[in-house]
Enzyme design. Structure first.
Site, short mmCIF file in Angstrom:
data_model
loop_
_atom_site.label_atom_id
_atom_site.label_comp_id
_atom_site.label_asym_id
_atom_site.label_seq_id
_atom_site.Cartn_x
_atom_site.Cartn_y
_atom_site.Cartn_z
N GLU A 26 0.83 -1.20 0.00
CA GLU A 26 0.00 0.00 0.00
C GLU A 26 0.86 1.26 0.00
OE1 GLU A 26 -3.99 -0.88 2.39
OE2 GLU A 26 -2.20 -1.31 3.57
N LYS A 104 -11.82 2.18 1.10
CA LYS A 104 -10.71 1.57 0.37
C LYS A 104 -11.28 0.44 -0.48
CE LYS A 104 -6.77 0.79 2.59
NZ LYS A 104 -5.77 0.41 3.62
#
Length: 125
Positions: A26, A104
């Site tokens: 990420e 997300k």
């Protein structure tokens, strides 16, 4: 103390690319984030005057959220949400309360469908 207003400015489904997350991927590759924002603000004066000076500009809110999302990295989207709230209260005095939802849609967790999200509600201190 007067009751908090139920009037609100809404910006929904804003999309930004950022590098927030606990996982190394990420932080290295980044991902898309979707943000919904509700701002409690008395809109009576703006409704009567039709003057942008009597409200908070949607464009200014968007620019602040974009900067908060893209300029700083956080491990947790909870921290990103609090950062957005703090910057909003610092920048826009008429805003009485804020609700921010951060999603997300591509979190690196095996899921067939859906998304992961947080929602924060804060009143001006």
């Amino acid at each position: 103390m007067p009751a908090k207003t139920s009037d609100r400015i809404l910006l929904t489904d804003l999309a930004f690319y950022g590098y927030h997350g606990v996982m190394l991927e990420e932080n290295k590759l980044g991902q898309r984030f979707r943000i919904d924002l509700e701002c409690g603000i008395d809109l009576v004066a703006a409704g009567k005057s039709d003057a942008v000076e009597d409200t908070v500009s949607y464009a200014d809110i968007y620019d602040l959220v974009k900067g908060a999302t893209e300029d700083t990295r956080y491990k947790l989207i909870e921290a990103l949400g609090q950062h957005i709230v703090d910057r909003m209260f610092e920048s826009f005095a008429p805003i009485e309360w804020i609700k921010v939802r951060i999603r997300k849609p591509e979190a690196p967790i095996p899921a067939v469908s859906g998304e992961f999200a947080i929602e924060i509600y804060r009143e001006r201190p």
